[in-house]
Each structure stands twice: as C-alpha cells, then as structure tokens.
Write an enzyme that holds these catalytic residues in place. Structure first.
Site, PDB file in Angstrom:
ATOM      1  N   THR A  25      -5.959  11.733   4.002  1.00 55.54           N
ATOM      2  CA  THR A  25      -4.731  11.232   4.617  1.00 55.54           C
ATOM      3  C   THR A  25      -3.662  12.309   4.465  1.00 55.54           C
ATOM      4  OG1 THR A  25      -3.897  10.316   2.555  1.00 55.54           O
ATOM      5  CG2 THR A  25      -5.312   8.878   3.876  1.00 55.54           C
TER       6      THR A  25
ATOM      7  N   LYS B   1       0.767   4.088 -11.272  1.00 54.99           N
ATOM      8  CA  LYS B   1      -0.437   3.377 -10.812  1.00 54.99           C
ATOM      9  C   LYS B   1      -1.053   2.554 -11.952  1.00 54.99           C
ATOM     10  CE  LYS B   1      -0.520   4.818  -6.464  1.00 54.99           C
ATOM     11  NZ  LYS B   1      -0.111   3.922  -5.373  1.00 54.99           N
TER      12      LYS B   1
ATOM     13  N   ASN C 147       0.802  -1.218   0.000  1.00 52.06           N
ATOM     14  CA  ASN C 147       0.000   0.000   0.000  1.00 52.06           C
ATOM     15  C   ASN C 147       0.835   1.269   0.000  1.00 52.06           C
ATOM     16  OD1 ASN C 147      -2.423   1.720   0.968  1.00 52.06           O
ATOM     17  ND2 ASN C 147      -0.954   1.878   2.666  1.00 52.06           N
TER      18      ASN C 147
ATOM     19  N   TYR D 222       2.851   9.778 -11.349  1.00 55.46           N
ATOM     20  CA  TYR D 222       1.972   8.998 -10.450  1.00 55.46           C
ATOM     21  C   TYR D 222       0.998   8.156 -11.272  1.00 55.46           C
ATOM     22  CZ  TYR D 222      -1.267   8.323  -6.449  1.00 55.46           C
ATOM     23  OH  TYR D 222      -2.077   7.814  -5.450  1.00 55.46           O
TER      24      TYR D 222
HETATM   25  N1  LIG Z   1      -5.104   9.746  -0.266  1.00 55.32           N
HETATM   26  C1  LIG Z   1      -5.628   9.629  -1.474  1.00 55.32           C
HETATM   27  O1  LIG Z   1      -6.426  10.474  -1.936  1.00 55.32           O
HETATM   28  C2  LIG Z   1      -5.278   8.431  -2.327  1.00 55.32           C
HETATM   29  C3  LIG Z   1      -6.063   8.188  -3.467  1.00 55.32           C
HETATM   30  C4  LIG Z   1      -5.760   7.084  -4.262  1.00 55.32           C
HETATM   31  C5  LIG Z   1      -4.716   6.253  -3.908  1.00 55.32           C
HETATM   32  N2  LIG Z   1      -3.967   6.515  -2.795  1.00 55.32           N
HETATM   33  C6  LIG Z   1      -2.880   5.588  -2.482  1.00 55.32           C
HETATM   34  O2  LIG Z   1      -3.074   5.067  -1.165  1.00 55.32           O
HETATM   35  C7  LIG Z   1      -1.820   4.608  -0.649  1.00 55.32           C
HETATM   36  C8  LIG Z   1      -1.693   5.059   0.790  1.00 55.32           C
HETATM   37  O3  LIG Z   1      -1.592   6.481   0.809  1.00 55.32           O
HETATM   38  P1  LIG Z   1      -2.353   7.377   1.890  1.00 55.32           P
HETATM   39  O4  LIG Z   1      -3.406   8.122   1.191  1.00 55.32           O
HETATM   40  O5  LIG Z   1      -2.695   6.551   3.073  1.00 55.32           O
HETATM   41  O6  LIG Z   1      -1.213   8.451   2.227  1.00 55.32           O
HETATM   42  P2  LIG Z   1      -0.199   8.605   3.431  1.00 55.32           P
HETATM   43  O7  LIG Z   1      -0.924   8.793   4.709  1.00 55.32           O
HETATM   44  O8  LIG Z   1       0.748   9.651   2.978  1.00 55.32           O
HETATM   45  O9  LIG Z   1       0.525   7.178   3.496  1.00 55.32           O
HETATM   46  C9  LIG Z   1       1.555   6.800   2.655  1.00 55.32           C
HETATM   47  C10 LIG Z   1       2.291   5.677   3.335  1.00 55.32           C
HETATM   48  O10 LIG Z   1       3.317   5.176   2.471  1.00 55.32           O
HETATM   49  C11 LIG Z   1       4.527   5.118   3.201  1.00 55.32           C
HETATM   50  N3  LIG Z   1       5.649   5.319   2.305  1.00 55.32           N
HETATM   51  C12 LIG Z   1       5.815   6.317   1.402  1.00 55.32           C
HETATM   52  N4  LIG Z   1       7.001   6.190   0.791  1.00 55.32           N
HETATM   53  C13 LIG Z   1       7.601   5.085   1.326  1.00 55.32           C
HETATM   54  C14 LIG Z   1       8.833   4.446   1.128  1.00 55.32           C
HETATM   55  N5  LIG Z   1       9.726   4.897   0.221  1.00 55.32           N
HETATM   56  N6  LIG Z   1       9.127   3.344   1.850  1.00 55.32           N
HETATM   57  C15 LIG Z   1       8.245   2.869   2.765  1.00 55.32           C
HETATM   58  N7  LIG Z   1       7.040   3.428   2.984  1.00 55.32           N
HETATM   59  C16 LIG Z   1       6.738   4.532   2.287  1.00 55.32           C
HETATM   60  C17 LIG Z   1       4.417   6.223   4.246  1.00 55.32           C
HETATM   61  O11 LIG Z   1       5.209   5.928   5.369  1.00 55.32           O
HETATM   62  P3  LIG Z   1       6.633   6.599   5.758  1.00 55.32           P
HETATM   63  O12 LIG Z   1       6.566   8.037   5.361  1.00 55.32           O
HETATM   64  O13 LIG Z   1       6.685   6.370   7.230  1.00 55.32           O
HETATM   65  O14 LIG Z   1       7.637   5.811   4.995  1.00 55.32           O
HETATM   66  C18 LIG Z   1       2.952   6.115   4.626  1.00 55.32           C
HETATM   67  O15 LIG Z   1       2.779   5.125   5.603  1.00 55.32           O
HETATM   68  C19 LIG Z   1      -0.761   5.135  -1.594  1.00 55.32           C
HETATM   69  O16 LIG Z   1      -0.313   4.098  -2.440  1.00 55.32           O
HETATM   70  C20 LIG Z   1      -1.482   6.172  -2.406  1.00 55.32           C
HETATM   71  O17 LIG Z   1      -0.908   6.365  -3.683  1.00 55.32           O
HETATM   72  C21 LIG Z   1      -4.252   7.575  -1.991  1.00 55.32           C
END
Ligand SMILES: NC(=O)c1ccc[n+]([C@@H]2O[C@H](COP(=O)([O-])OP(=O)(O)OC[C@H]3O[C@@H](n4cnc5c(N)ncnc54)[C@H](OP(=O)(O)O)[C@@H]3O)[C@@H](O)[C@H]2O)c1
Length: 250
Positions: free
Chosen positions: A191, A160, A89, A156
C-alpha cells in the site's frame, strides 16, 4: 452475500487496505460510510462502488478529531439508518527514527492517528452498535508491536500494542450485549504506507514465511471474515494475517 444489508463504517478508505475493504464489503452487500481525509479519492471510490450497484456515502475528515468520529456515526444513522459494524482502519507509520531522536510531534501524531482515533471511534460507535443488537468492531493493528519489534518504529508499535489491549477490554466489556471486537494484524502489505523503495520491499518480503508482501485485497478478506457472521464466535483476538512473519526466522 456475507454482509447483506449490514451498515458499516470504514476509515482509511481512500487507499490501500481500507479502499480494498470498501470494494469487497460493498460487493458482499454492506452499505457503507467511507472515511479518510482525501475527499476526492473517497468520492471516486463511492462512484466506483455505486456503479456496480453498491452503496457508499462519503464522510471525509481527520480521525484524530473526536468530532469526526461523531460525524461518521451521524452519517451512518442519517444515510444508512443505523450501524452494524466498523472497520477502524486508518493509520500512519510516522517517521522512522532512532527512539532517542524521536520528536514529541511524531510521537503525538502516531499515537493520535493509530490509538486515540480508536478511542474516539469506539466511544462514538458502541451505543449505536448496541442499539442495533451488537455487531462487530474491527481495528487495524499490526504485527509490529505484537510479534515483532522493528527498529525505528517505537511510536507505531506502542500505538498498535495499545489497540490490541483496547480490543481485549472492549470485547470483555460488551460481549454480553452481542458486540464482538477484534484487532486485525496484517503483515507487510503493498500500500502507500509501504512506499516504493525496492530495497525495503525486499527486506520486508524476506521476513515473511511466504516470501512476499500481501495485496491489500488479501487483508480485506480477513476484515470481511471478522465483520461477518463467519466470525460469530471470534472476539477479543489479535488476528494475524501476516504471511507467517511471526513464525519465521530469516
Ligand atoms: N501496509 C502495511 O504493511 C501494514 C502492515 C500492518 C498494518 N497496517 C495498517 O493498515 C492500516 C491501513 O494502512 P494501509 O497499509 O492501507 O496504508 P495506506 O494506503 O497509507 O492507508 C492509510 C489510510 O489511513 C488514512 N489516514 C491516515 N491518517 C489519517 C487521518 N489522520 N485521518 C483520517 N484518515 C487517515 C489515509 O487516508 P488520507 O491520507 O486520505 O487521510 C489512508 O486511507 C493502517 O492502520 C496501518 O497501520 C499496514
């Protein structure tokens, strides 16, 4: 309990969707290895899960490293005794920039975090999942690059969309051995990734039929579905949990 005794890796567990998923999956009986770079946040989450009778082992690291993918699996083997599923994720949106201004560094970083990470993760996880009889692999993808193109998000979207293609091939390649593979495509979710700019949130809400953004727990419930036997005949999908942004024209 929908995941009683299931051994599951969750990455991106330090915040947002991954954190919410860890809490939900643990409540549903899963035993977890939780990953991300921020170890302190992971430790706090593990303490929270263990305090309510769940099991979560911290394995911090960077998903752009193939070695970290192997470490997560080794942790699942040594601490949980095997692997039944993974919620891959972790992701990053990178810089918002006009495509002709995008740096090599941004492109490489976004592709490494969202797509190469999936390659490393799946390559490491699949032999262990097969050893346990199959299981479920879930990648967090996005509506961006599948149903909508958003300006400034070229890297991005490419990453994806790549995940969605990878999902189809893995589902076809390993389905006969009982492994299900799906991509989960959240809509706009509240988030850290979504930031706290009120104007941006208003815009994101406006492109969804439900006229709001998701709470991370709502996306976690979709991940629970894909990881559980409720989705026993679901594989190779790009499953939307997108608040209707794919069918809505503002
Ligand atoms: N929020 C949205 O609107 C949205 C919409 C569609 C899809 N998504 C997808 O949902 C997923 C989760 O994102 P989120 O929305 O929950 O955002 P978030 O709160 O920013 O979470 C992202 C997570 O990924 C981890 N991460 C990022 N880069 C990393 C790395 N190089 N190594 C290890 N961990 C890493 C971060 O942890 P650390 O910083 O502690 O490493 C954090 O736990 C992502 O794949 C994102 O693309 C989000």
């Amino acid at each position: 309990m929908k995941l009683a005794g299931k051994r599951i890796i969750i990455t991106g567990a330090s915040s947002g969707i991954g954190r919410a998923a860890a809490i939900l999956l643990a409540r549903e009986g899963a035993k977890l290895v939780i990953g991300a770079r921020r170890e302190t946040a992971l430790t706090a989450l593990a303490d929270e899960i263990e305090a309510t009778g769940g099991k979560a082992h911290v394995c911090a690291g960077d998903v752009t490293s193939p070695d970290y993918a192997e470490e997560l699996v080794a942790c699942a083997e040594s601490r949980l005794g095997g692997l039944d599923g993974a919620f891959n994720n972790a992701g990053t949106v990178g810089e918002f920039t006009a495509f002709h201004d995008m740096s090599d560094a941004n492109w490489d970083h976004v592709l490494a975090t969202n797509l190469s990470s999936a390659f490393y993760a799946a390559r490491a996880q699949i032999p262990h999942l097969l050893k346990a009889g199959g299981g479920s692999l879930v990648f967090t993808s996005s509506f961006v690059g599948h149903t909508i193109g958003l300006a400034g998000m070229g890297a991005y979207a490419a990453a994806k969309a790549g995940l969605n293609g990878l999902t189809q091939v893995l589902a076809a390649e390993y389905g006969a051995q009982g492994l299900r593979v799906n991509a989960l495509l959240p809509g706009g979710t509240l988030t850290e990734m979504a930031g706290d700019d009120a104007g941006y949130h208003e815009y994101v809400r406006s492109i969804h039929a439900l006229k709001r953004m998701a709470q991370p727990e709502e996306i976690a419930r979709a991940a629970l579905f894909l990881l559980s036997d409720d989705a026993s005949f679901v594989t190779g999908t790009a499953m939307l949990a997108d608040g209707g942004n794919s069918i809505f024209k503002p």
